[in-house]
Design an enzyme around this catalytic site. Sequence first.
Site, PDB file in Angstrom:
ATOM      1  N   VAL A  41     -10.185  -3.429   4.106  1.00  0.00           N
ATOM      2  CA  VAL A  41      -9.280  -2.814   3.134  1.00  0.00           C
ATOM      3  C   VAL A  41      -8.083  -2.182   3.847  1.00  0.00           C
ATOM      4  O   VAL A  41      -8.246  -1.317   4.715  1.00  0.00           O
ATOM      5  CB  VAL A  41     -10.011  -1.748   2.288  1.00  0.00           C
ATOM      6  CG1 VAL A  41      -9.035  -1.010   1.381  1.00  0.00           C
ATOM      7  CG2 VAL A  41     -11.122  -2.385   1.472  1.00  0.00           C
ATOM      8  N   ASP A  42      -6.891  -2.651   3.502  1.00  0.00           N
ATOM      9  CA  ASP A  42      -5.626  -2.104   4.009  1.00  0.00           C
ATOM     10  C   ASP A  42      -5.543  -2.084   5.535  1.00  0.00           C
ATOM     11  O   ASP A  42      -4.966  -1.178   6.126  1.00  0.00           O
ATOM     12  CB  ASP A  42      -5.387  -0.701   3.441  1.00  0.00           C
ATOM     13  CG  ASP A  42      -5.224  -0.723   1.936  1.00  0.00           C
ATOM     14  OD1 ASP A  42      -4.669  -1.704   1.416  1.00  0.00           O
ATOM     15  OD2 ASP A  42      -5.664   0.226   1.265  1.00  0.00           O
ATOM     16  N   GLN A  43      -6.102  -3.103   6.167  1.00  0.00           N
ATOM     17  CA  GLN A  43      -6.072  -3.171   7.631  1.00  0.00           C
ATOM     18  C   GLN A  43      -5.387  -4.430   8.147  1.00  0.00           C
ATOM     19  O   GLN A  43      -5.402  -4.701   9.344  1.00  0.00           O
ATOM     20  CB  GLN A  43      -7.502  -3.116   8.188  1.00  0.00           C
ATOM     21  CG  GLN A  43      -8.263  -1.866   7.818  1.00  0.00           C
ATOM     22  CD  GLN A  43      -7.622  -0.611   8.365  1.00  0.00           C
ATOM     23  OE1 GLN A  43      -7.245  -0.553   9.524  1.00  0.00           O
ATOM     24  NE2 GLN A  43      -7.481   0.400   7.524  1.00  0.00           N
ATOM     25  N   GLY A  52      -7.056   2.624   1.189  1.00  0.00           N
ATOM     26  CA  GLY A  52      -7.862   2.680  -0.027  1.00  0.00           C
ATOM     27  C   GLY A  52      -7.117   3.309  -1.195  1.00  0.00           C
ATOM     28  O   GLY A  52      -5.900   3.419  -1.189  1.00  0.00           O
ATOM     29  N   HIS A  85       0.851  -1.186   0.000  1.00  0.00           N
ATOM     30  CA  HIS A  85       0.000   0.000   0.000  1.00  0.00           C
ATOM     31  C   HIS A  85       0.890   1.241   0.000  1.00  0.00           C
ATOM     32  O   HIS A  85       1.846   1.310   0.774  1.00  0.00           O
ATOM     33  CB  HIS A  85      -0.929   0.024   1.214  1.00  0.00           C
ATOM     34  CG  HIS A  85      -1.869   1.182   1.166  1.00  0.00           C
ATOM     35  ND1 HIS A  85      -2.928   1.220   0.276  1.00  0.00           N
ATOM     36  CD2 HIS A  85      -1.877   2.346   1.837  1.00  0.00           C
ATOM     37  CE1 HIS A  85      -3.561   2.384   0.439  1.00  0.00           C
ATOM     38  NE2 HIS A  85      -2.945   3.074   1.370  1.00  0.00           N
TER      39      HIS A  85
END
Length: 113
Positions: free
Chosen positions: A52-54, A26, A17
């Site tokens: 999402v992206d966690q 995101g 990311h």
Amino acid sequence: MYPTFVNKYGNITINTHPSILSAFPGDYAPKKAIEAGVKITGATIHFINNEVDQGPIIDQDIVRINTDTQESELKEKIIKVEEKIIANAVSDFLNGYLVIEDNKVINLRNSNE
């Protein structure tokens, strides 16, 4: 994400990311960082989960944002950082150094982190 896929492969699926998560998850992270006026952003490598992206963070590295930094330039700087931390993360994963405990990644190679 797809829960069945994540349950089966989440702890072995690595994602990148273009920000220092938990900031700017995101899409359009570099643009969001510039618009927010932050001075530092970067890249995060993490395992996936259903958010999402966690997912549990494997590694992160920074990129400095100057007042005149353009989005395209920032993206290129982030890609260079991603290349370095991806290589390290994949190597550590393949060598069995990465362990997930309590949704956090422990790197046994650097166990004093």
